[in-house]
Enzyme design. Structure first.
Site, PDB file in Angstrom:
ATOM      1  N   PRO A 177      24.681 -19.628  21.947  1.00  0.00           N
ATOM      2  CA  PRO A 177      24.385 -18.197  22.107  1.00  0.00           C
ATOM      3  C   PRO A 177      23.692 -17.922  23.445  1.00  0.00           C
ATOM      4  O   PRO A 177      22.755 -18.607  23.818  1.00  0.00           O
ATOM      5  CB  PRO A 177      23.447 -17.898  20.940  1.00  0.00           C
ATOM      6  CG  PRO A 177      23.627 -19.026  19.987  1.00  0.00           C
ATOM      7  CD  PRO A 177      24.001 -20.217  20.808  1.00  0.00           C
ATOM      8  N   GLU A 178      24.203 -16.933  24.167  1.00  0.00           N
ATOM      9  CA  GLU A 178      23.626 -16.529  25.449  1.00  0.00           C
ATOM     10  C   GLU A 178      23.117 -15.092  25.300  1.00  0.00           C
ATOM     11  O   GLU A 178      23.091 -14.559  24.195  1.00  0.00           O
ATOM     12  CB  GLU A 178      24.700 -16.629  26.548  1.00  0.00           C
ATOM     13  CG  GLU A 178      25.324 -18.014  26.635  1.00  0.00           C
ATOM     14  CD  GLU A 178      26.427 -18.112  27.679  1.00  0.00           C
ATOM     15  OE1 GLU A 178      26.369 -17.382  28.681  1.00  0.00           O
ATOM     16  OE2 GLU A 178      27.348 -18.927  27.483  1.00  0.00           O
ATOM     17  N   LYS A 225      17.290 -15.822  26.396  1.00  0.00           N
ATOM     18  CA  LYS A 225      18.047 -16.165  25.183  1.00  0.00           C
ATOM     19  C   LYS A 225      17.136 -16.280  23.960  1.00  0.00           C
ATOM     20  O   LYS A 225      17.527 -16.852  22.950  1.00  0.00           O
ATOM     21  CB  LYS A 225      18.775 -17.498  25.390  1.00  0.00           C
ATOM     22  CG  LYS A 225      19.713 -17.527  26.597  1.00  0.00           C
ATOM     23  CD  LYS A 225      20.321 -18.918  26.739  1.00  0.00           C
ATOM     24  CE  LYS A 225      20.951 -19.114  28.091  1.00  0.00           C
ATOM     25  NZ  LYS A 225      21.372 -20.507  28.289  1.00  0.00           N
ATOM     26  N   HIS A 249      22.686 -27.042   5.917  1.00  0.00           N
ATOM     27  CA  HIS A 249      22.262 -26.834   7.302  1.00  0.00           C
ATOM     28  C   HIS A 249      21.118 -25.820   7.424  1.00  0.00           C
ATOM     29  O   HIS A 249      20.710 -25.474   8.522  1.00  0.00           O
ATOM     30  CB  HIS A 249      23.443 -26.369   8.160  1.00  0.00           C
ATOM     31  CG  HIS A 249      24.571 -27.358   8.199  1.00  0.00           C
ATOM     32  ND1 HIS A 249      24.384 -28.654   8.598  1.00  0.00           N
ATOM     33  CD2 HIS A 249      25.878 -27.253   7.862  1.00  0.00           C
ATOM     34  CE1 HIS A 249      25.538 -29.310   8.519  1.00  0.00           C
ATOM     35  NE2 HIS A 249      26.464 -28.469   8.058  1.00  0.00           N
ATOM     36  N   ARG A 296      23.069 -28.742  14.503  1.00  0.00           N
ATOM     37  CA  ARG A 296      22.606 -29.802  15.404  1.00  0.00           C
ATOM     38  C   ARG A 296      21.096 -29.895  15.549  1.00  0.00           C
ATOM     39  O   ARG A 296      20.584 -30.757  16.248  1.00  0.00           O
ATOM     40  CB  ARG A 296      23.300 -29.655  16.762  1.00  0.00           C
ATOM     41  CG  ARG A 296      24.813 -29.851  16.596  1.00  0.00           C
ATOM     42  CD  ARG A 296      25.539 -29.872  17.894  1.00  0.00           C
ATOM     43  NE  ARG A 296      25.098 -30.971  18.752  1.00  0.00           N
ATOM     44  CZ  ARG A 296      25.548 -31.147  19.985  1.00  0.00           C
ATOM     45  NH1 ARG A 296      26.407 -30.312  20.503  1.00  0.00           N
ATOM     46  NH2 ARG A 296      25.127 -32.160  20.702  1.00  0.00           N
ATOM     47  N   ARG A 308      28.592 -29.561  32.871  1.00  0.00           N
ATOM     48  CA  ARG A 308      29.119 -28.449  32.066  1.00  0.00           C
ATOM     49  C   ARG A 308      30.559 -28.134  32.467  1.00  0.00           C
ATOM     50  O   ARG A 308      30.892 -28.112  33.655  1.00  0.00           O
ATOM     51  CB  ARG A 308      28.262 -27.181  32.252  1.00  0.00           C
ATOM     52  CG  ARG A 308      26.771 -27.389  32.077  1.00  0.00           C
ATOM     53  CD  ARG A 308      26.393 -27.814  30.672  1.00  0.00           C
ATOM     54  NE  ARG A 308      26.792 -26.840  29.671  1.00  0.00           N
ATOM     55  CZ  ARG A 308      26.058 -25.783  29.309  1.00  0.00           C
ATOM     56  NH1 ARG A 308      24.900 -25.549  29.874  1.00  0.00           N
ATOM     57  NH2 ARG A 308      26.496 -24.969  28.368  1.00  0.00           N
TER      58      ARG A 308
END
Ligand SMILES: [Zn+2]
Length: 282
Positions: A2-3, A53, A98, A116, A272
């Site tokens: 997410p940005e 963010k 999760h 993660r 990246r």
């Protein structure tokens, strides 16, 4: 990951939770949580903001609850009860394996899920938050992100311009998806040195700034981007729509949307994935 546009989408939806009280906090994975949950139980959500963010909830006792989703974090609100049996096709039943933290509100429940486990939730005092905030550069959609600031920052950055866009200490909010899109918008090769670029073509500075704002606003307009891993969902567990409007990101081998004969290529900069058109960004 997410940005700014994805986080802004969630923050806009969180505005509806202003006035809600935090009745309970269940920390399932302590590593994601910083602070003492007793500091926020019984407190009301007074304000919701975004910085870069980071999602920032201002509470009635003056504390800040900050949430950074990092790679795969999700904040999902269920307005009815603690267990979401609707089986949203993306989030599934909540809580699930999760789920790392659960905030019980006086109406509804906030689930923090993270496959993660890199996401972070922190309780901070105003001074702690101010110190954290200072480490970040001007917000990419903020007033301080001026042409003058961008020109100065570019002049001091010898490395590829793409890495400058990604550096949160220089400009806060841009990640890999939107950095690729911004450079395509500005017709700049991602590998080009920022300092060389602005020395050779000073007129590029307002173009970069315009593209930063245009691309990020478009991301917000479409509710953020949910790529192939379907990792990002909004506060209601819904995917964004920006992935349908991306020009280069994850479009290797496809024709450049400018129809200039270029075929989108992929390379790696700073570890990246970097996507660009060799014709208009040559
Ligand atoms: Zn092109």
């Amino acid at each position: 990951m997410p940005e700014l546009p994805e986080v802004q989408t969630i923050v806009n939806q969180l505005q509806n939770l202003r006035g809600r009280k935090i009745n309970s906090v269940d920390i399932i994975l302590p590593a994601v949580f910083g602070g003492n949950e007793k500091d926020i139980i019984g407190e009301e959500i007074r304000g919701v903001e975004r910085r870069g963010k980071t999602i920032v909830l201002k509470l009635s006792n003056g504390k800040f609850l900050t949430i950074h989703l990092r790679m795969t974090g999700r904040l999902v609100y269920n307005k009815t009860d603690k267990i979401n049996k609707d089986k949203n096709p993306i989030t599934g039943e909540l809580p699930n394996k999760h789920t790392r933290a659960i905030f019980g509100l006086d109406k509804g429940t906030l689930f923090f899920n993270d496959v993660r486990k890199f996401g972070r939730i922190k309780i901070m005092s105003d001074t702690q938050w101010a110190m954290d905030n200072q480490k970040l550069g001007p917000d990419a959609l903020g007033k301080e992100f001026t042409e003058k600031y961008l020109a100065e920052t570019c002049r001091g950055w010898k490395r590829p311009i793409k890495l400058l866009l990604l550096d949160q200490e220089k400009i806060a909010g841009i990640g890999n998806i939107y950095a690729n899109e911004i450079l395509w918008c500005a017709r700049i090769n991602p590998r080009e040195s920022a300092s060389v670029l602005v020395r050779q073509a000073p007129k590029i500075v307002p173009i970069i700034r315009t593209c930063v704002i245009k691309v990020l606003r478009e991301g917000i307009k479409y509710g953020g981007s949910t790529s192939g891993d379907r990792s990002y969902v909004d506060l209601l567990g819904q995917p964004g729509g920006m992935q349908e409007h991306l020009n280069v990101y994850h479009r290797t081998g496809k024709a450049c949307p400018r129809n200039d004969g270029g075929i989108i290529q992929k390379s790696v900069i700073g570890g990246r994935g970097t996507f660009f058109c060799p014709v208009c960004q040559g």
